[in-house]
Design a protein around this motif. Structure first.
Motif, PDB file in Angstrom:
ATOM      1  N   HIS A 181      20.599 -21.403   4.213  1.00  0.00           N
ATOM      2  CA  HIS A 181      21.049 -20.067   3.831  1.00  0.00           C
ATOM      3  C   HIS A 181      22.420 -20.196   3.167  1.00  0.00           C
ATOM      4  N   PRO A 216      10.965 -22.328   2.580  1.00  0.00           N
ATOM      5  CA  PRO A 216      10.233 -21.093   2.279  1.00  0.00           C
ATOM      6  C   PRO A 216       9.941 -20.962   0.776  1.00  0.00           C
ATOM      7  N   TYR A 237      16.730 -10.228   6.491  1.00  0.00           N
ATOM      8  CA  TYR A 237      17.828 -11.120   6.874  1.00  0.00           C
ATOM      9  C   TYR A 237      18.122 -12.234   5.870  1.00  0.00           C
ATOM     10  N   THR A 238      17.235 -12.439   4.920  1.00  0.00           N
ATOM     11  CA  THR A 238      17.431 -13.567   3.998  1.00  0.00           C
ATOM     12  C   THR A 238      16.733 -13.302   2.670  1.00  0.00           C
ATOM     13  N   ASN A 239      17.281 -13.922   1.606  1.00  0.00           N
ATOM     14  CA  ASN A 239      16.589 -13.874   0.314  1.00  0.00           C
ATOM     15  C   ASN A 239      15.604 -15.021   0.154  1.00  0.00           C
ATOM     16  N   ALA A 240      15.494 -15.874   1.174  1.00  0.00           N
ATOM     17  CA  ALA A 240      14.526 -16.968   1.105  1.00  0.00           C
ATOM     18  C   ALA A 240      13.119 -16.374   0.992  1.00  0.00           C
ATOM     19  N   ARG A 241      12.211 -17.149   0.406  1.00  0.00           N
ATOM     20  CA  ARG A 241      10.846 -16.642   0.175  1.00  0.00           C
ATOM     21  C   ARG A 241      10.006 -16.776   1.446  1.00  0.00           C
ATOM     22  N   ILE A 242      10.347 -15.978   2.443  1.00  0.00           N
ATOM     23  CA  ILE A 242       9.602 -16.029   3.702  1.00  0.00           C
ATOM     24  C   ILE A 242       8.519 -14.960   3.727  1.00  0.00           C
ATOM     25  N   ALA A 243       7.613 -15.096   4.709  1.00  0.00           N
ATOM     26  CA  ALA A 243       6.534 -14.118   4.917  1.00  0.00           C
ATOM     27  C   ALA A 243       5.780 -13.840   3.622  1.00  0.00           C
ATOM     28  N   GLU A 286       7.033  -9.779   8.224  1.00  0.00           N
ATOM     29  CA  GLU A 286       7.660  -9.308   6.983  1.00  0.00           C
ATOM     30  C   GLU A 286       9.021  -8.634   7.187  1.00  0.00           C
ATOM     31  N   PRO A 287       9.230  -7.910   8.319  1.00  0.00           N
ATOM     32  CA  PRO A 287      10.560  -7.286   8.519  1.00  0.00           C
ATOM     33  C   PRO A 287      11.720  -8.291   8.485  1.00  0.00           C
ATOM     34  N   LEU A 288      11.418  -9.578   8.743  1.00  0.00           N
ATOM     35  CA  LEU A 288      12.494 -10.575   8.727  1.00  0.00           C
ATOM     36  C   LEU A 288      13.075 -10.784   7.332  1.00  0.00           C
ATOM     37  N   ILE A 311      17.483 -21.542  -1.435  1.00  0.00           N
ATOM     38  CA  ILE A 311      18.414 -20.545  -1.980  1.00  0.00           C
ATOM     39  C   ILE A 311      19.873 -20.931  -1.752  1.00  0.00           C
ATOM     40  N   ASP A 313       9.557 -18.421  10.129  1.00  0.00           N
ATOM     41  CA  ASP A 313       8.538 -18.530   9.089  1.00  0.00           C
ATOM     42  C   ASP A 313       7.920 -19.933   9.102  1.00  0.00           C
TER      43      ASP A 313
END
Lengths: 253, 459
Positions: B165, B396, A20-26, A15-17, B401, B179
């Motif tokens: 990105h 993701p 670095y991005t607004n992508a829907r990760i974690a 989750e801390p990643l 995005i 991810d």
């Protein structure tokens, strides 16, 4: 029977990643699937985007917001009669409806330096939010520079190139169209500004310059007006817009 | 030559093959925009009936875009394999449809005749087929390709990890790569759409992915989807280029609008091959296509958008690609209006590509101004899984995005693998098991690898 235990969502350790991005990760998971909270957040973002696509110009409130410019305001529309036609027939969104052509012809004023056009595009929401204050500020700056202005035009079901249909009738030296941009999940209220020197039917998009992503969280409207003024002044100086203007001004990009 | 079909007391006339193909096409907004569609439901079925009676050999003499003015037509005619065609040369399009569905048309027979089929024959037969026909025949086709792993084996589903990105920020891209890998995606390729086409930015991203791949010995291949001229330049500069990417279309003029020609593709193909970076095979090209691209560049010659699309596959198959990806719903509602049209087009593209012998995958996607949503993507995803698609996109949360559209997610890939019992590419699956990222059932495990990946990638 034993009561079934509630499923707790398994979070992802990385989750801390997200920093670095607004992508829907974690996003975490239940089983192998997306947790409900994330699923509903995605749906809400999509709902905002869809609502923006089907939003309509708030004519009365735009007229009120623009009253301070003291410019006449005229309401016109394209040949796309509905939103669904507009979405499937971009060609019709570039052409003025016959009654709008007649209306512009009746204006019968001498050609101005600049015509400002406000169109719904793919997000009337963006226009309803930003066009009033943006245009008020823009008109102030334009007048300070000494350019004359045509009446303001509010266009329903309009595409960028409707500029050329309007230009063919009003003959301004330069036209600016403010238009709602295609909504994404991260922004449904972005406004774009396109300028075209000597607009007339038959031009293609490489004859225009564009400033996009105008919204509070993107390019803030106040900065965008300044950027636009810079473009306008360059366009009048070089008597052109489009790729050539961009090439001559490294500062623009 | 004119074609006719009589319904009751009325005889429909179709002036040429091009018009017949367009009017036989299932309804879609792009053909309406181009003014090519049948004027009624009846006319559309009449066109399909007339098309069913057209002999395959007619397609060799009546081309939809003149040979003299279009190099894709020349490619189609000049490379037509007469020996492969001889087995079916007595068929009509209708005969072909029935035969494709028969048990005689098995996997190896379909592979043997692939080079005897022109894109127009394949487009024509697809127009006579229902969705289930497109699925059944595609499922019988098997197209296996190899670079650092093996894609397209029956029972396997691969994923292109798409870590885009908005500013190509290295840590932002890396976060999405981590991810994806930890969700078992990335076997088709780790492929980034760069925000700008600058050689420097592309090179930086290629070095970054290559570093990760080497460090963790990941059996996959990288790609930055820049223009092919940029990639060529980088190959000359010894930048680690695995797959050579390019968008292609089905007419010479549309390809020119993409800034490419067949000779440029050939040059890049040879340059890519010269690097010899594949360890288990030499398929190096990655092509993207999509219905509507010819019309959007005013280069469709009044040929319907689906036929134009299949003509692009004739271009693709010249270069034995590793991946071919139809980006089906990206182009917008003026070409494919809603979920129904996107689903139909997706099944057509997959079927037509596979029948022509291509390793088809799909970006199952839509934009926010199309009448579609994630439910439609779930439907198409499931249907394509059943049809045996080689690969899909993993983004993701299905939300790109940078390009601002919605596709499929890492979770979606796990869903498809689970409900259909599909596995990743064998080499990649072995890596996932070894690293303890996944167990044999496709469940994600919790291991120390995550920490290692962070520190390497984002420090």
């Amino acid at each position: 029977m034993n009561e079934v235990k509630k499923t707790s969502v398994e979070p992802d350790e990385w989750e801390p990643l997200k920093a670095y991005t607004n992508a829907r990760i974690a996003l975490g998971k239940t089983g192998i699937s997306i947790p409900l909270k994330e699923s509903l957040q995605f749906k809400m973002a999509h709902a905002h985007a869809k609502d923006a696509v089907y939003s309509q110009l708030a004519i009365a409130s735009l007229q009120a917001d623009l009253a301070g410019t003291s410019l006449p305001i005229h309401q016109i529309h394209s040949q796309a009669e509905s939103r669904d036609i507009y979405l499937q027939r971009p060609d019709l969104g570039r052409l003025l409806a016959p009654d709008s052509v007649a209306k512009l012809r009746q204006l019968d004023s001498s050609p101005a330096d600049i015509s400002i056009i406000i169109a719904d595009g793919l997000s009337a929401t963006a226009i309803n939010t930003y066009a009033g204050p943006f245009v008020t500020r823009l008109v102030d700056k334009v007048r300070q520079t000494g350019y004359s202005l045509a009446p303001l035009l509010l266009v329903e079901q309009g595409r960028v190139a409707i500029t050329d249909s309007i230009g063919g009738i009003l003959r301004p030296q330069l036209a600016i169209i403010l238009i709602g941009e295609r909504p994404g999940l991260s922004a449904f209220d972005s406004m774009g500004a396109y300028i075209t020197y000597a607009p007339q039917p038959g031009l293609t998009d490489e004859r225009r310059n564009c400033i996009s992503n105008i919204r509070e969280q993107g390019l803030p409207p106040i900065l965008a007006v300044d950027k636009l003024m810079y473009l306008i002044n360059s366009a009048f100086r070089l008597q052109i817009t489009g790729v050539t203007l961009k090439d001559n001004n490294g500062l623009l990009e | 030559m004119a074609y006719h079909c009589t319904v009751g007391n009325f005889t429909y006339r179709f002036n040429d093959l091009k018009e017949l193909l367009a009017k036989a096409s299932p309804l879609r907004s792009g053909d309406v925009l181009a003014g090519l569609t049948a004027e009624s439901y009846e006319e559309r079925v009449a066109a399909q009936m007339a098309l069913a009676d057209v002999p395959l050999v007619t397609f060799l003499s009546e081309v939809v875009i003149p040979y003299e003015i279009d190099d894709v037509t020349r490619l189609i005619i000049d490379t037509h394999d007469k020996a492969a065609f001889s087995r079916i040369s007595h068929f009509t399009i209708g005969d072909l449809r029935d035969w494709l569905l028969s048990d005689e048309a098995d996997t190896s027979t379909l592979q043997q005749i692939a080079r005897g089929l022109t894109p127009e024959m394949v487009a024509a037969v697809s127009k006579l087929m229902r969705n289930q026909d497109l699925i059944l025949v595609a499922k019988k086709c098997e197209v296996v390709t190899r670079f650092r792993n093996t894609i397209g084996l029956r029972g396997h589903l691969s994923v292109r990890l798409q870590p885009n990105h908005p500013t190509d920020d290295a840590k932002g891209v890396a976060a999405s790569i981590i991810d994806g890998l930890l969700y078992g995606s990335g076997d088709a390729t780790i492929g980034i759409n760069p925000a700008t086409d600058s050689p420097a930015a592309t090179s930086r991203l290629l070095h970054m992915i290559d570093g990760v791949r080497e460090r963790f010995a990941i059996p996959t291949q990288s790609c930055v989807l820049s223009h092919i001229t940029t990639t060529l330049e980088l190959i000359e500069q010894k930048v680690p280029v695995d797959l050579v990417f390019q968008s292609i279309a089905g007419t010479e003029k549309a390809n020119a609008s993409f800034g490419i020609s067949q000779s440029l593709l050939q040059e890049a193909y040879e340059a890519g091959l010269s690097l010899k970076r594949g360890t288990v095979g030499t398929n190096i090209m990655y092509f993207e296509t999509g219905q509507g691209s010819a019309l959007s560049s005013g280069a469709h010659h009044n040929v319907d958008q689906q036929t134009c699309e299949v003509r692009a596959y004739a271009v693709a198959r010249q270069y034995k690609p590793f991946l071919v990806n139809s980006v089906v719903g990206f182009i917008g509602p003026e070409y494919l209006f809603d979920g129904k049209q996107i689903i139909r087009a997706g099944l057509e593209d997959h079927f037509c590509g596979k029948l022509m012998g291509l390793p088809m995958g799909m970006d199952i996607c839509y934009t926010n101004h199309a009448q579609a949503d994630q439910d439609d993507m779930d439907t198409l995803l499931t249907l394509l899984g059943v049809a045996g698609i080689n690969f899909i996109m993993g983004i993701p949360g299905a939300d790109d995005i940078m390009l601002n559209y919605q596709s499929t997610s890492f979770h979606d890939a796990l869903y498809l693998r689970r409900v259909l019992g599909l596995r990743p590419a064998p080499e990649f699956e072995e890596w996932l098991l070894q690293q303890g990222i996944m167990d044999a059932l496709g469940n994600r495990l919790s291991t120390g690898l995550q920490k290692q990946l962070y520190t390497t990638l984002v420090g």
